[in-house]
Design a protein around this motif. Sequence first.
Motif, PDB file in Angstrom:
ATOM      1  N   GLN A   1      -3.315  13.743 -10.134  1.00  0.00           N
ATOM      2  CA  GLN A   1      -2.691  12.274 -10.291  1.00  0.00           C
ATOM      3  C   GLN A   1      -1.196  12.877 -10.430  1.00  0.00           C
TER       4      GLN A   1
ATOM      5  N   SER B   1       4.114  13.086  -7.910  1.00  0.00           N
ATOM      6  CA  SER B   1       3.500  12.525  -6.659  1.00  0.00           C
ATOM      7  C   SER B   1       3.787  13.454  -5.550  1.00  0.00           C
ATOM      8  N   ARG B   2       5.149  13.974  -5.296  1.00  0.00           N
ATOM      9  CA  ARG B   2       5.283  14.827  -4.186  1.00  0.00           C
ATOM     10  C   ARG B   2       4.680  16.044  -4.300  1.00  0.00           C
TER      11      ARG B   2
ATOM     12  N   THR C   1       1.738  16.935  -6.044  1.00  0.00           N
ATOM     13  CA  THR C   1       0.067  16.749  -6.053  1.00  0.00           C
ATOM     14  C   THR C   1      -0.130  16.414  -4.373  1.00  0.00           C
ATOM     15  N   THR C   2       0.885  15.595  -3.809  1.00  0.00           N
ATOM     16  CA  THR C   2       0.389  15.404  -2.275  1.00  0.00           C
ATOM     17  C   THR C   2       0.577  17.054  -1.643  1.00  0.00           C
ATOM     18  N   ASN C   3       1.645  17.572  -2.021  1.00  0.00           N
ATOM     19  CA  ASN C   3       1.639  18.934  -1.283  1.00  0.00           C
ATOM     20  C   ASN C   3       0.513  19.762  -1.787  1.00  0.00           C
TER      21      ASN C   3
ATOM     22  N   ALA D   1      -2.663  18.699  -2.314  1.00  0.00           N
ATOM     23  CA  ALA D   1      -3.623  18.222  -1.427  1.00  0.00           C
ATOM     24  C   ALA D   1      -3.333  18.539   0.246  1.00  0.00           C
ATOM     25  N   GLN D   2      -2.320  18.603   0.599  1.00  0.00           N
ATOM     26  CA  GLN D   2      -2.232  19.276   1.744  1.00  0.00           C
ATOM     27  C   GLN D   2      -2.315  20.651   2.224  1.00  0.00           C
TER      28      GLN D   2
ATOM     29  N   LEU E   1      -6.995  12.191  -4.697  1.00  0.00           N
ATOM     30  CA  LEU E   1      -5.785  12.086  -5.247  1.00  0.00           C
ATOM     31  C   LEU E   1      -5.296  10.765  -5.383  1.00  0.00           C
ATOM     32  N   HIS E   2      -4.733  10.508  -6.610  1.00  0.00           N
ATOM     33  CA  HIS E   2      -4.160   9.143  -6.971  1.00  0.00           C
ATOM     34  C   HIS E   2      -2.819   9.205  -7.246  1.00  0.00           C
ATOM     35  N   LEU E   3      -1.945   8.531  -6.704  1.00  0.00           N
ATOM     36  CA  LEU E   3      -0.352   8.372  -6.975  1.00  0.00           C
ATOM     37  C   LEU E   3       0.037   7.244  -7.123  1.00  0.00           C
TER      38      LEU E   3
ATOM     39  N   ILE F   1       4.737   6.384  -3.893  1.00  0.00           N
ATOM     40  CA  ILE F   1       4.538   6.897  -2.491  1.00  0.00           C
ATOM     41  C   ILE F   1       5.725   7.603  -1.758  1.00  0.00           C
TER      42      ILE F   1
END
Length: 332
Positions: free
Chosen positions: A242, A248-249, A251-253, A255-256, A265-267, A270
């Motif tokens: 989360q 957010s950036r 945790t997105t990275n 996941a990528q 993944l919870h954001l 965005i």
Amino acid sequence: PTILCLPRSFECSQKNTALVPAAALGIGGILVFWLRSRHKIQTIEMGDGWWGSGERPLKGKEDESIRPFKIETSDKEIEDLHRRLEQARYTPPLEGASFHYGFNSSCLQKVVAYWRNQFDWHKQVEVLNKYPHFQTTIEGIDIHFIHVKPSYVPHGRAVQPLLMVHGWPGSFYEFYKIIPLLTEPARHGLDGGDVVFEVICPSIPGYGFSEAPHQKGFDSIAAARIFHKLMNRLGFKQYYLQGGDWGSRITTNMAQMLPQSVKGLHLNLIFIGRLGLRRTISVMLGAYVPWLVGLTREDVRRLYPFIQKNIYNLLQESGYLHIQATKPDTAG
């Protein structure tokens, strides 16, 4: 002559008959590849890094121990803070400017007075130590985090690891109120289904009680890699994420970078990718000739007031962002 041509025609038709399935197969393969590539997950190389002081040691393994950590302060530190707050000097604000030119100094004096005379620093330290704190060294710097496990797990419930990452200006403390709802949902009247979380909240390097990088070039991808290493060091192979703001950036990275390790993944913010030249030109032309780029009147009515308002606000309120992005060593 007619008789002689018949075998050739027959031969040509045989070749065409063989080529059609081959061509169809080839085109079909290209189409399948294109459709699959459209939905292919864009991964990021994990790589490695070193953010400690000086050169990375050539020999020896990094200390991977998890060390208990406690937030502490002293009367001497608080007295020093009080003295510096008392010695602050202020310039008068512009008349009628409110907060349009920055933080209003009249309001700032009230905030400083509260810090100096009313805020209980010792009590706040007790609040911060409510949950277990730890530190561990990753890529040369000490990473701080809290790790909260459920005190009771009902029979049949699965405990799932959840990494929660803060943003700017923020800290691990942002999650204190929601942690009990995640680790002990039943006690708070929540139906957690079959899931109870154990929560890990790290401090981004340079924030809170995590050591700041000593080398240039640290970014969200480096933070993502460090937090993957942290979760792996805690014994987790798969986990939930989360994040908000910079979290957010990051945790997105994450996941990528290792999609096989991220169960969900919870954001709450965005980050939208770059528009690209074609999309940018379409947006610009759409304000004047919307029909040319396929926009309806309703699209224009909804889209352009939003863009004008937000671009104006972005230019007005993002001076700090430009300084931090280009001159992070600037004090202030």
